[in-house]
Design a protein around this motif. Sequence first.
Motif, PDB file in Angstrom:
ATOM      1  N   ASN A 114     -16.596  21.366 -14.068  1.00 23.21           N
ATOM      2  CA  ASN A 114     -16.288  20.121 -14.777  1.00 23.21           C
ATOM      3  C   ASN A 114     -14.860  19.621 -14.600  1.00 23.21           C
ATOM      4  O   ASN A 114     -14.610  18.427 -14.756  1.00 23.21           O
ATOM      5  N   LEU A 115     -13.932  20.520 -14.280  1.00 24.84           N
ATOM      6  CA  LEU A 115     -12.527  20.113 -14.208  1.00 24.84           C
ATOM      7  C   LEU A 115     -11.881  20.470 -12.870  1.00 24.84           C
ATOM      8  O   LEU A 115     -11.250  19.620 -12.235  1.00 24.84           O
ATOM      9  N   LYS A 116     -12.032  21.708 -12.446  1.00 30.09           N
ATOM     10  CA  LYS A 116     -11.436  22.119 -11.171  1.00 30.09           C
ATOM     11  C   LYS A 116     -12.045  21.342 -10.009  1.00 30.09           C
ATOM     12  O   LYS A 116     -11.326  20.898  -9.100  1.00 30.09           O
ATOM     13  N   GLY A 117     -13.355  21.154 -10.042  1.00 33.49           N
ATOM     14  CA  GLY A 117     -14.014  20.408  -8.979  1.00 33.49           C
ATOM     15  C   GLY A 117     -13.487  18.989  -8.844  1.00 33.49           C
ATOM     16  O   GLY A 117     -13.055  18.573  -7.767  1.00 33.49           O
ATOM     17  N   PRO A 118     -13.495  18.187  -9.936  1.00 30.85           N
ATOM     18  CA  PRO A 118     -12.932  16.835  -9.851  1.00 30.85           C
ATOM     19  C   PRO A 118     -11.460  16.823  -9.437  1.00 30.85           C
ATOM     20  O   PRO A 118     -11.026  15.918  -8.714  1.00 30.85           O
ATOM     21  N   PHE A 119     -10.685  17.814  -9.883  1.00 28.13           N
ATOM     22  CA  PHE A 119      -9.262  17.886  -9.538  1.00 28.13           C
ATOM     23  C   PHE A 119      -9.091  17.957  -8.016  1.00 28.13           C
ATOM     24  O   PHE A 119      -8.395  17.135  -7.405  1.00 28.13           O
ATOM     25  N   PHE A 120      -9.752  18.925  -7.398  1.00 30.37           N
ATOM     26  CA  PHE A 120      -9.520  19.149  -5.977  1.00 30.37           C
ATOM     27  C   PHE A 120     -10.331  18.207  -5.086  1.00 30.37           C
ATOM     28  O   PHE A 120      -9.895  17.907  -3.963  1.00 30.37           O
ATOM     29  N   LEU A 121     -11.451  17.691  -5.569  1.00 31.15           N
ATOM     30  CA  LEU A 121     -12.156  16.681  -4.795  1.00 31.15           C
ATOM     31  C   LEU A 121     -11.363  15.377  -4.805  1.00 31.15           C
ATOM     32  O   LEU A 121     -11.273  14.688  -3.777  1.00 31.15           O
ATOM     33  N   SER A 122     -10.750  15.050  -5.933  1.00 30.37           N
ATOM     34  CA  SER A 122      -9.871  13.876  -5.983  1.00 30.37           C
ATOM     35  C   SER A 122      -8.692  14.052  -5.037  1.00 30.37           C
ATOM     36  O   SER A 122      -8.253  13.094  -4.383  1.00 30.37           O
ATOM     37  N   GLN A 123      -8.158  15.264  -4.954  1.00 29.12           N
ATOM     38  CA  GLN A 123      -7.046  15.536  -4.035  1.00 29.12           C
ATOM     39  C   GLN A 123      -7.472  15.263  -2.591  1.00 29.12           C
ATOM     40  O   GLN A 123      -6.730  14.633  -1.818  1.00 29.12           O
ATOM     41  N   GLN A 124      -8.672  15.701  -2.227  1.00 33.31           N
ATOM     42  CA  GLN A 124      -9.184  15.435  -0.883  1.00 33.31           C
ATOM     43  C   GLN A 124      -9.329  13.934  -0.645  1.00 33.31           C
ATOM     44  O   GLN A 124      -8.972  13.420   0.426  1.00 33.31           O
ATOM     45  N   PHE A 125      -9.820  13.220  -1.638  1.00 33.18           N
ATOM     46  CA  PHE A 125     -10.012  11.789  -1.513  1.00 33.18           C
ATOM     47  C   PHE A 125      -8.682  11.058  -1.360  1.00 33.18           C
ATOM     48  O   PHE A 125      -8.549  10.140  -0.535  1.00 33.18           O
ATOM     49  N   VAL A 126      -7.685  11.465  -2.129  1.00 32.52           N
ATOM     50  CA  VAL A 126      -6.365  10.829  -2.045  1.00 32.52           C
ATOM     51  C   VAL A 126      -5.760  11.044  -0.662  1.00 32.52           C
ATOM     52  O   VAL A 126      -5.188  10.114  -0.060  1.00 32.52           O
ATOM     53  N   GLN A 127      -5.875  12.239  -0.140  1.00 32.57           N
ATOM     54  CA  GLN A 127      -5.373  12.501   1.206  1.00 32.57           C
ATOM     55  C   GLN A 127      -6.100  11.628   2.231  1.00 32.57           C
ATOM     56  O   GLN A 127      -5.482  11.108   3.169  1.00 32.57           O
ATOM     57  N   HIS A 128      -7.385  11.443   2.033  1.00 30.71           N
ATOM     58  CA  HIS A 128      -8.180  10.589   2.918  1.00 30.71           C
ATOM     59  C   HIS A 128      -7.692   9.141   2.851  1.00 30.71           C
ATOM     60  O   HIS A 128      -7.521   8.484   3.893  1.00 30.71           O
ATOM     61  N   CYS A 129      -7.440   8.644   1.646  1.00 29.48           N
ATOM     62  CA  CYS A 129      -6.954   7.265   1.486  1.00 29.48           C
ATOM     63  C   CYS A 129      -5.599   7.086   2.164  1.00 29.48           C
ATOM     64  O   CYS A 129      -5.340   6.051   2.801  1.00 29.48           O
ATOM     65  N   ARG A 130      -4.731   8.079   2.029  1.00 29.26           N
ATOM     66  CA  ARG A 130      -3.423   8.005   2.683  1.00 29.26           C
ATOM     67  C   ARG A 130      -3.574   7.942   4.196  1.00 29.26           C
ATOM     68  O   ARG A 130      -2.902   7.154   4.864  1.00 29.26           O
ATOM     69  N   GLN A 131      -4.458   8.759   4.731  1.00 30.38           N
ATOM     70  CA  GLN A 131      -4.685   8.760   6.172  1.00 30.38           C
ATOM     71  C   GLN A 131      -5.246   7.420   6.652  1.00 30.38           C
ATOM     72  O   GLN A 131      -4.930   6.954   7.756  1.00 30.38           O
ATOM     73  N   GLN A 132      -6.059   6.800   5.791  1.00 32.22           N
ATOM     74  CA  GLN A 132      -6.647   5.512   6.127  1.00 32.22           C
ATOM     75  C   GLN A 132      -5.681   4.354   5.880  1.00 32.22           C
ATOM     76  O   GLN A 132      -5.935   3.231   6.315  1.00 32.22           O
ATOM     77  N   GLY A 133      -4.600   4.631   5.170  1.00 32.99           N
ATOM     78  CA  GLY A 133      -3.621   3.595   4.882  1.00 32.99           C
ATOM     79  C   GLY A 133      -4.102   2.532   3.913  1.00 32.99           C
ATOM     80  O   GLY A 133      -3.769   1.354   4.048  1.00 32.99           O
ATOM     81  N   ARG A 134      -4.873   2.945   2.919  1.00 33.52           N
ATOM     82  CA  ARG A 134      -5.400   1.969   1.957  1.00 33.52           C
ATOM     83  C   ARG A 134      -5.587   2.642   0.603  1.00 33.52           C
ATOM     84  O   ARG A 134      -5.441   3.845   0.451  1.00 33.52           O
ATOM     85  N   GLY A 135      -5.936   1.819  -0.388  1.00 35.25           N
ATOM     86  CA  GLY A 135      -6.199   2.333  -1.734  1.00 35.25           C
ATOM     87  C   GLY A 135      -7.628   2.827  -1.876  1.00 35.25           C
ATOM     88  O   GLY A 135      -8.362   2.986  -0.887  1.00 35.25           O
ATOM     89  N   GLY A 136      -8.028   3.044  -3.118  1.00 37.75           N
ATOM     90  CA  GLY A 136      -9.372   3.533  -3.386  1.00 37.75           C
ATOM     91  C   GLY A 136      -9.621   3.601  -4.877  1.00 37.75           C
ATOM     92  O   GLY A 136      -8.769   3.221  -5.687  1.00 37.75           O
ATOM     93  N   LYS A 137     -10.778   4.107  -5.232  1.00 38.90           N
ATOM     94  CA  LYS A 137     -11.162   4.173  -6.643  1.00 38.90           C
ATOM     95  C   LYS A 137     -11.760   5.540  -6.959  1.00 38.90           C
ATOM     96  O   LYS A 137     -12.621   6.033  -6.222  1.00 38.90           O
ATOM     97  N   ILE A 138     -11.276   6.124  -8.053  1.00 43.94           N
ATOM     98  CA  ILE A 138     -11.823   7.381  -8.555  1.00 43.94           C
ATOM     99  C   ILE A 138     -12.416   7.112  -9.928  1.00 43.94           C
ATOM    100  O   ILE A 138     -11.749   6.543 -10.801  1.00 43.94           O
ATOM    101  N   VAL A 139     -13.668   7.509 -10.111  1.00 43.14           N
ATOM    102  CA  VAL A 139     -14.338   7.378 -11.400  1.00 43.14           C
ATOM    103  C   VAL A 139     -14.869   8.751 -11.803  1.00 43.14           C
ATOM    104  O   VAL A 139     -15.636   9.361 -11.049  1.00 43.14           O
TER     105      VAL A 139
END
Length: 255
Positions: A114-139
């Motif tokens: 419930n918590l560790k998973g969203p924490f580190f999956l969000s981290q992966q997503f943020v790194q992906h957005c940075r690589q893509q050079g754009r924003g994104g949305k986390i819900v």
Amino acid sequence: MRLQGKTVLVTGAASGIGRGIALRLASEGANVVVAVHRLDERSEQVCKQIREAGAQAWPVQGDVAGVGEVERLFREATAAAGSIDALINNAGIEIRATFGEVTEEDYDRVLNVNLKGPFFLSQQFVQHCRQQGRGGKIVNISSVHEDLPFPNFTSYCVSKGGLRMLMRNLAIELAPLGITVNNIAPGAIQTPINKGLQQRPDQLRALLANIPLGRLGEPGDVAGLAAFLCSADADYITGATLVIDGGLLWNYAEQ
């Protein structure tokens, strides 16, 4: 079709709220990465329905409770779908136990999913957005129990309270990157996790007496808000918990 051309990764997408969200996203034009704990008939059916709606679907298997699994899941998701525009952290579990009976194993399992998973999956997503050079949305699909006590489910409440603060911190830290972060806090929703209520009419009646709208919620009630938060209509919303509970939170009295 406000999500046309977008791709969204949804965890726990094979049933309940996650399934409802995945299908609603597809109906609004989004392609969906269907992230599930195991690939089975349910995940195949969700992917089939998404494709029948005219969108693309990619099933990806992984246990979000472990960082290694999260990293592998996200690699497979991006390899299949390419760019991912939004992440919906929906996978979650609860284990009933009085406080004196909670085991370390059960506590770790609930907090990890419930918590560790969203924490580190969000981290992966943020790194992906940075690589893509754009924003994104986390819900994040949280719960009214990020605020409301729930006796005999202390570890669950701890995980959802932590998810609230994770969202608030990330909303501020990630805003300069153009990434919004919000929580949806459902109340009592008709999903497999609440299936037992149907067999306990006295308990169900007591719960419904606490819900001003007089009914349990449906996955579709949550799915519409999730689709909105993934869309451009919600570009100026971040750091918020949006409650979907039929009025339960402000009318609740423990029986």
